[in-house]
Structure formats: C-alpha cells, structure tokens
Design a protein around this motif. Structure first.
Motif, PDB file in Angstrom:
ATOM      1  N   ALA A  39      14.199   8.285 -16.157  1.00 40.00           N
ATOM      2  CA  ALA A  39      13.335   8.356 -14.982  1.00 40.00           C
ATOM      3  C   ALA A  39      13.481   7.084 -14.169  1.00 40.00           C
ATOM      4  O   ALA A  39      13.680   5.993 -14.719  1.00 40.00           O
ATOM      5  N   LEU A  40      13.379   7.237 -12.858  1.00 39.71           N
ATOM      6  CA  LEU A  40      13.308   6.115 -11.936  1.00 39.71           C
ATOM      7  C   LEU A  40      11.840   5.762 -11.722  1.00 39.71           C
ATOM      8  O   LEU A  40      11.004   6.650 -11.495  1.00 39.71           O
ATOM      9  N   LEU A  41      11.504   4.472 -11.804  1.00 40.53           N
ATOM     10  CA  LEU A  41      10.133   4.003 -11.655  1.00 40.53           C
ATOM     11  C   LEU A  41      10.055   3.087 -10.445  1.00 40.53           C
ATOM     12  O   LEU A  41      10.930   2.235 -10.245  1.00 40.53           O
ATOM     13  N   GLU A  42       8.991   3.252  -9.648  1.00 38.75           N
ATOM     14  CA  GLU A  42       8.847   2.440  -8.448  1.00 38.75           C
ATOM     15  C   GLU A  42       7.371   2.202  -8.170  1.00 38.75           C
ATOM     16  O   GLU A  42       6.537   3.114  -8.286  1.00 38.75           O
ATOM     17  N   MET A  43       7.027   0.978  -7.793  1.00 35.38           N
ATOM     18  CA  MET A  43       5.670   0.639  -7.395  1.00 35.38           C
ATOM     19  C   MET A  43       5.485   0.978  -5.923  1.00 35.38           C
ATOM     20  O   MET A  43       6.219   0.494  -5.065  1.00 35.38           O
ATOM     21  N   VAL A  44       4.500   1.841  -5.615  1.00 30.77           N
ATOM     22  CA  VAL A  44       4.248   2.277  -4.247  1.00 30.77           C
ATOM     23  C   VAL A  44       2.761   2.156  -3.936  1.00 30.77           C
ATOM     24  O   VAL A  44       1.928   1.963  -4.834  1.00 30.77           O
ATOM     25  N   GLN A  45       2.415   2.264  -2.657  1.00 32.98           N
ATOM     26  CA  GLN A  45       1.028   2.307  -2.214  1.00 32.98           C
ATOM     27  C   GLN A  45       0.642   3.765  -1.985  1.00 32.98           C
ATOM     28  O   GLN A  45       1.217   4.435  -1.128  1.00 32.98           O
ATOM     29  N   ALA A  46      -0.316   4.273  -2.756  1.00 34.17           N
ATOM     30  CA  ALA A  46      -0.735   5.671  -2.673  1.00 34.17           C
ATOM     31  C   ALA A  46      -2.233   5.744  -2.392  1.00 34.17           C
ATOM     32  O   ALA A  46      -3.002   4.901  -2.874  1.00 34.17           O
ATOM     33  N   PRO A  47      -2.687   6.742  -1.608  1.00 35.38           N
ATOM     34  CA  PRO A  47      -4.125   6.866  -1.314  1.00 35.38           C
ATOM     35  C   PRO A  47      -4.897   7.330  -2.549  1.00 35.38           C
ATOM     36  O   PRO A  47      -4.446   8.184  -3.303  1.00 35.38           O
ATOM     37  N   ASN A  48      -6.104   6.752  -2.731  1.00 32.37           N
ATOM     38  CA  ASN A  48      -6.979   7.194  -3.813  1.00 32.37           C
ATOM     39  C   ASN A  48      -7.913   8.278  -3.299  1.00 32.37           C
ATOM     40  O   ASN A  48      -7.740   8.813  -2.197  1.00 32.37           O
ATOM     41  N   ASP A  49      -8.935   8.611  -4.089  1.00 30.97           N
ATOM     42  CA  ASP A  49      -9.857   9.689  -3.705  1.00 30.97           C
ATOM     43  C   ASP A  49     -10.627   9.369  -2.441  1.00 30.97           C
ATOM     44  O   ASP A  49     -11.094  10.271  -1.735  1.00 30.97           O
ATOM     45  N   LEU A  50     -10.792   8.076  -2.126  1.00 34.26           N
ATOM     46  CA  LEU A  50     -11.527   7.655  -0.933  1.00 34.26           C
ATOM     47  C   LEU A  50     -10.616   7.478   0.273  1.00 34.26           C
ATOM     48  O   LEU A  50     -11.078   7.128   1.357  1.00 34.26           O
ATOM     49  N   GLY A  51      -9.325   7.717   0.091  1.00 39.31           N
ATOM     50  CA  GLY A  51      -8.379   7.559   1.179  1.00 39.31           C
ATOM     51  C   GLY A  51      -7.839   6.168   1.350  1.00 39.31           C
ATOM     52  O   GLY A  51      -7.046   5.921   2.272  1.00 39.31           O
ATOM     53  N   ASP A  52      -8.237   5.235   0.486  1.00 37.55           N
ATOM     54  CA  ASP A  52      -7.731   3.868   0.557  1.00 37.55           C
ATOM     55  C   ASP A  52      -6.417   3.758  -0.215  1.00 37.55           C
ATOM     56  O   ASP A  52      -6.218   4.442  -1.232  1.00 37.55           O
ATOM     57  N   LEU A  53      -5.534   2.886   0.258  1.00 35.16           N
ATOM     58  CA  LEU A  53      -4.260   2.675  -0.410  1.00 35.16           C
ATOM     59  C   LEU A  53      -4.428   1.708  -1.566  1.00 35.16           C
ATOM     60  O   LEU A  53      -5.104   0.680  -1.443  1.00 35.16           O
ATOM     61  N   GLU A  54      -3.809   2.041  -2.687  1.00 35.89           N
ATOM     62  CA  GLU A  54      -3.832   1.173  -3.852  1.00 35.89           C
ATOM     63  C   GLU A  54      -2.511   1.285  -4.585  1.00 35.89           C
ATOM     64  O   GLU A  54      -1.803   2.294  -4.455  1.00 35.89           O
ATOM     65  N   PRO A  55      -2.135   0.250  -5.324  1.00 31.42           N
ATOM     66  CA  PRO A  55      -0.847   0.293  -6.039  1.00 31.42           C
ATOM     67  C   PRO A  55      -0.788   1.441  -7.043  1.00 31.42           C
ATOM     68  O   PRO A  55      -1.777   1.737  -7.739  1.00 31.42           O
ATOM     69  N   SER A  56       0.364   2.079  -7.093  1.00 29.78           N
ATOM     70  CA  SER A  56       0.573   3.180  -8.025  1.00 29.78           C
ATOM     71  C   SER A  56       2.035   3.200  -8.442  1.00 29.78           C
ATOM     72  O   SER A  56       2.900   2.701  -7.716  1.00 29.78           O
ATOM     73  N   ILE A  57       2.311   3.766  -9.587  1.00 28.72           N
ATOM     74  CA  ILE A  57       3.678   3.886 -10.076  1.00 28.72           C
ATOM     75  C   ILE A  57       4.197   5.287  -9.786  1.00 28.72           C
ATOM     76  O   ILE A  57       3.584   6.283 -10.191  1.00 28.72           O
ATOM     77  N   ARG A  58       5.297   5.357  -9.057  1.00 22.93           N
ATOM     78  CA  ARG A  58       5.946   6.635  -8.742  1.00 22.93           C
ATOM     79  C   ARG A  58       7.022   6.896  -9.779  1.00 22.93           C
ATOM     80  O   ARG A  58       7.911   6.064  -9.990  1.00 22.93           O
ATOM     81  N   LEU A  59       6.944   8.050 -10.407  1.00 22.91           N
ATOM     82  CA  LEU A  59       7.877   8.430 -11.473  1.00 22.91           C
ATOM     83  C   LEU A  59       8.773   9.544 -10.970  1.00 22.91           C
ATOM     84  O   LEU A  59       8.297  10.578 -10.495  1.00 22.91           O
TER      85      LEU A  59
END
Length: 314
Positions: free
Chosen positions: A165-185
């Motif tokens: 798998a390729l792993l990447e740190m991205v900014q993804a919206p949470n339940d409130l619509g705010d961007l927070e760090p997340s790992i894309r797999l």
C-alpha cells in the motif's frame, strides 16, 4: 567497440555491446525509434496520420559492488520532449538491497512515453532472507515534485504475488467540516511473472501486460517438413523471434457501486463496467526487438483507435 580512459585507481573501459556491466566497465546502449500510423478519435470524429521519432541512451556501470544506471530519452511526438526516465544507484548487501534515485518500480501505464516508462524519484529498500529467496519485504519513500510531501510504500512479496500500500499524509475534512491531518491509504496488489504481469491499485485501477513467444518458425518448419534448405531454415529461425504483446488498463469508478452513486441500484453494476475513467486495450506483433506492428483501442476517456508501426534501432 571499446574505449579506455585512465583514472587514478586504474582504467575504465567504455563498451557499446555489453548487457550487464562488470567492474569499471561503462556500458552504453543507444537506441532509436521511428513510428508512423493512422489514428481515429470520436469526438470529434476525425482521423489523422501521425509520425514520431526518438532516441534513447542507457548508461550503466559498477564499482566496488555499487551499480549505477541512467536512462535518457529525447523524442518528437507532436512536440519536442525529453526526459530522464531512470537514474539510480543501488547496492545488493545479500539479504538487504538498497537504492536511491528514479526507478520504475511503482510506475504504471499512466507514466508511459514514446521512449519507455517514466520512473519516480525515491528511496527504495528490500529485505529477502537468503534461505527464503521467494519471500521479501519492501519499503520506499517517494517524494512529490518540489519535495512538497510524498508517499511511503510498505509491502511484501511471496514468489510472484506482491501485496502492499501507498501511504500519504493529507488534510481531510472531519465531521464538522474542518480540515485535519489524516493518512490516505492506497492498496496495491500484483502478480509479476517473467512474461506477464497483472496489477491493481485503488486510484489507478487494473492494468496488465504480456509478451509471449509466437511459434511461427516452428509452424513453418512443420509445413516445409524441415530439415530444409539453408534459405528456408533462415526463415524458420527468423520467424521464431516473433512475439505477441498486449496491454490492458481499466480504471473503473468505484463510487458508482456505493450508496452515493448517481445511478439506481439496479443500474450501478452496469455503469461500473461500462463507464470507467480509463479503458485502453493494446495488441502488438514484435519481431526481433526491431519491428513492431500494433493497434490500440481506447474506450475512455475518449473513444479512439490507432494502428501504427514502429522500427527500432539498437
């Protein structure tokens, strides 16, 4: 032809006809390509005759157990283009293998150019115990252009099966619509043999290639009931250098199968099959790595067909 030039610790030889370099031997492998063919696309429903030509130079050498390789390409296809397709240094330390530079390990048909597949820059390492040569672990880091982030790869190999798998740190919206760090797999699976390969990657879909020998010479020998005369035998040997090559790249839209699909439930599977992001089929006849006759069929994102021939000089 070989050239020799002096160096403080000895002499380097430059060779134009070696496959793998020995110590202090610089292998130069130039090649050229001329391509011509006819293409048709819809829309706009037009056909055109296209020509292309290019040159390529592969340079390899080895010193103190470290191997160096670079692959340069220059070609004209509607416009003048050039690129460093591969450039890496690697060392085999037994169970551990290390490499730094630009390689094709995690590339695909989306990286294809007229002069070959383009690689990705990165740091690559593999571990394969000597007592279990069919088993291996792979780690890599592939930076984006400008070093603005990058992707990591974690995977393993069991004989011809590759899983990772390729792993990447991205900014993804949470339940409130705010961007927070997340790992894309991005999962990646593959089967790689000597004459064919089949791969799947979540964001690129399925792709596969094959290159199989065609027994045309043996068929001719049966028809002529060889052993036969020298001229006929020469044709038999020449035709036995024929190969059948193929390419498939299919990238379906997985969202069509989900709850948020724009299609009705009974239509989703048919849409997933018939409306991909990319569908490309290619079939070619190759003779002696010099002459190649091919046809490419594209279904998406555009409908097109291309029939062309390629002549290689090596």
């Amino acid at each position: 032809m070989q050239l020799v030039f002096a160096q403080e610790n000895g002499a380097f030889r430059v060779s134009w006809d070696c496959l793998m370099p020995e110590e202090k031997v610089i292998c130069l492998r130039p090649s050229g390509l001329v391509q011509g063919g006819l293409g048709y696309s819809s829309p706009p429903g037009s056909s055109e005759i296209g020509w292309a030509l290019g040159a390529r130079l592969q340079v390899q050498t080895q010193q103190a157990g470290v191997r160096y390789q670079a692959d340069f390409g220059l070609w004209y296809q509607a416009m003048l283009q050039w690129g460093l397709l591969e450039a890496f240094v690697e060392q085999d330390l037994g169970a551990l293998w290390l490499s730094l530079g630009k390689r094709r390990d995690y590339s695909g048909p989306w990286d294809d150019t007229l002069m070959g597949r383009d690689g990705r820059w990165g740091v690559f390492t593999r571990y394969s115990p000597s007592e279990l040569p069919w088993l291996g672990l792979e780690l890599a880091y592939l930076p984006h252009a400008g070093l603005a982030g990058g992707q990591g790869f974690v995977g393993g190999r069991v004989d011809i099966l590759q899983v990772g798998a390729l792993l990447e740190m991205v900014q993804a919206p949470n339940d409130l619509g705010d961007l927070e760090p997340s790992i894309r797999l991005v999962p990646r699976l593959g089967l790689q043999g000597a004459q064919m390969g089949l791969f799947w990657q979540w964001d690129r879909g399925f792709w596969g290639t094959f290159s199989l020998p065609l027994p045309l010479g043996q068929a001719l020998a049966l028809v002529l009931q060889c052993p036969c005369e020298a001229e006929a035998q020469a044709w038999v040997e020449a035709l036995d250098q024929s190969r059948l090559e193929g390419l498939l790249w299919w990238n379906p839209v997985w969202d069509y199968l989900g709850e948020n699909s724009p299609f009705l439930p009974e239509e989703r599977f048919q849409a997933w099959l018939s409306a991909p992001r990319k569908l490309l089929l290619g079939l070619a006849y190759s003779w002696n790595n010099q002459l190649r006759l091919a046809v490419d069929l594209s279904r998406a994102p555009v409908e097109a067909v291309r029939v062309y021939g390629q002549f290689y000089w090596r």
